[in-house]
Write a protein that holds these residues in place. Structure first.
Motif, short mmCIF file in Angstrom:
data_model
loop_
_atom_site.label_atom_id
_atom_site.label_comp_id
_atom_site.label_asym_id
_atom_site.label_seq_id
_atom_site.Cartn_x
_atom_site.Cartn_y
_atom_site.Cartn_z
N GLU A 206 1.41 9.11 -6.43
CA GLU A 206 1.78 10.51 -6.23
C GLU A 206 2.93 10.92 -7.14
O GLU A 206 2.90 11.99 -7.74
CB GLU A 206 2.14 10.77 -4.76
CG GLU A 206 2.32 12.24 -4.49
CD GLU A 206 2.30 12.59 -3.02
OE1 GLU A 206 2.68 13.72 -2.71
OE2 GLU A 206 1.91 11.74 -2.20
N CYS B 52 -6.73 1.86 0.33
CA CYS B 52 -5.78 1.16 -0.54
C CYS B 52 -5.72 -0.32 -0.17
O CYS B 52 -5.42 -0.68 0.97
CB CYS B 52 -4.41 1.81 -0.41
SG CYS B 52 -3.25 1.28 -1.65
N SER C 4 0.83 -1.21 0.00
CA SER C 4 0.00 0.00 0.00
C SER C 4 0.86 1.26 0.00
O SER C 4 0.54 2.23 -0.69
CB SER C 4 -1.00 0.01 1.15
OG SER C 4 -0.34 -0.10 2.38
N ASP C 5 1.97 1.26 0.74
CA ASP C 5 2.86 2.43 0.72
C ASP C 5 3.44 2.63 -0.68
O ASP C 5 3.59 3.76 -1.15
CB ASP C 5 4.00 2.28 1.73
CG ASP C 5 3.54 2.47 3.17
OD1 ASP C 5 2.42 2.98 3.39
OD2 ASP C 5 4.31 2.10 4.09
N VAL D 100 0.68 4.17 -2.92
CA VAL D 100 0.51 5.58 -2.60
C VAL D 100 1.65 6.40 -3.19
O VAL D 100 1.44 7.43 -3.84
CB VAL D 100 0.41 5.79 -1.07
CG1 VAL D 100 0.50 7.27 -0.71
CG2 VAL D 100 -0.88 5.18 -0.53
N ARG D 101 2.89 5.94 -3.00
CA ARG D 101 4.07 6.66 -3.50
C ARG D 101 4.07 6.74 -5.03
O ARG D 101 4.27 7.81 -5.60
CB ARG D 101 5.35 5.97 -3.01
CG ARG D 101 6.63 6.60 -3.55
CD ARG D 101 7.88 5.87 -3.06
NE ARG D 101 7.88 4.44 -3.31
CZ ARG D 101 8.13 3.88 -4.52
NH1 ARG D 101 8.38 4.64 -5.57
NH2 ARG D 101 8.13 2.56 -4.65
N SER E 281 -3.25 12.34 -4.58
CA SER E 281 -3.17 11.74 -3.25
C SER E 281 -4.31 10.74 -3.13
O SER E 281 -5.44 11.04 -3.50
CB SER E 281 -3.33 12.80 -2.16
OG SER E 281 -2.26 13.72 -2.24
N THR F 185 -8.17 11.12 -2.80
CA THR F 185 -8.57 11.95 -1.67
C THR F 185 -9.50 13.06 -2.16
O THR F 185 -9.15 13.81 -3.07
CB THR F 185 -7.33 12.57 -0.99
OG1 THR F 185 -6.45 11.52 -0.63
CG2 THR F 185 -7.71 13.36 0.24
N ARG G 287 -5.20 6.43 1.98
CA ARG G 287 -4.43 5.25 2.40
C ARG G 287 -5.32 4.14 2.99
O ARG G 287 -5.13 2.98 2.65
CB ARG G 287 -3.34 5.66 3.40
CG ARG G 287 -2.33 4.57 3.67
CD ARG G 287 -1.19 5.08 4.54
NE ARG G 287 -0.46 6.15 3.91
CZ ARG G 287 0.62 5.98 3.17
NH1 ARG G 287 1.08 4.78 2.95
NH2 ARG G 287 1.24 7.01 2.64
N ALA H 7 -7.66 2.00 -4.81
CA ALA H 7 -7.84 3.02 -3.77
C ALA H 7 -8.66 4.16 -4.36
O ALA H 7 -8.82 4.25 -5.58
CB ALA H 7 -6.49 3.54 -3.29
#
Length: 157
Positions: free
Chosen positions: A42, A54, A34-35, A38-39, A48, A81, A51, A78
């Motif tokens: 982005e 995700c 998941s990290d 997200v990275r 964004s 935002t 989290r 995901a």
């Protein structure tokens, strides 16, 4: 009910160049899936994602004989935002021609056209995305069809 859409772009300068793919990249040492999602989202789109939303929705086994590579592709889903930028920016123009949004039906139509025209299609799908569409996993189909919230993200790790 409207279906959700995901962002995908035409790859440049790497394996799969000229093919439609989801945002994604390689997992860093000790990074969670998941990290990583997200990275990568982005870094590539300036979006964004939430989290907590995700989650892993599918994995494909992707040997790429011509490139001498073999990947396991982890598909993560995901939501973007809310209240922030909801449209992607092309943050890596050397790696992607730009981002467009696609519903599941639109992606399946690209697959159908590509298969019917025996590789003469305007848009070709990157191998892992093509395999995802052929597999039609329930988790991914449900992601596209359950209560849409703004734009949504499906990414690869």
């Amino acid at each position: 009910m409207r279906s959700k859409k995901v962002f995908a772009g035409i790859r440049k300068g790497s394996h799969g160049a000229g093919m439609l793919a989801l945002p994604g990249g390689h997992l860093e040492m000790y990074e969670s899936w998941s990290d990583c999602a997200v990275r990568e989202v982005e870094e590539e789109t300036a979006l964004s994602i939430l989290r907590p939303s995700c989650r892993m929705v599918h994995i494909t086994d992707d040997p790429m004989r011509l490139e001498g590579k073999h990947y396991l592709t982890i598909f993560m889903a995901a939501e973007v935002t809310e209240g922030r930028n909801l449209e992607p920016k092309n943050m890596e123009p050397d790696k992607c021609k730009g981002w467009s949004s696609y519903s599941w039906k639109e992606l399946k139509n690209i697959l159908k056209k590509e298969e019917e025209e025996a590789c003469d299609s305007d848009v070709k799908l990157f191998g892992p995305l093509k395999k995802l569409l052929k597999d039609e996993p329930k988790t991914v189909v449900d992601f596209f069809n359950i209560s849409p919230v703004a734009k949504c993200k499906l990414t690869t790790v």
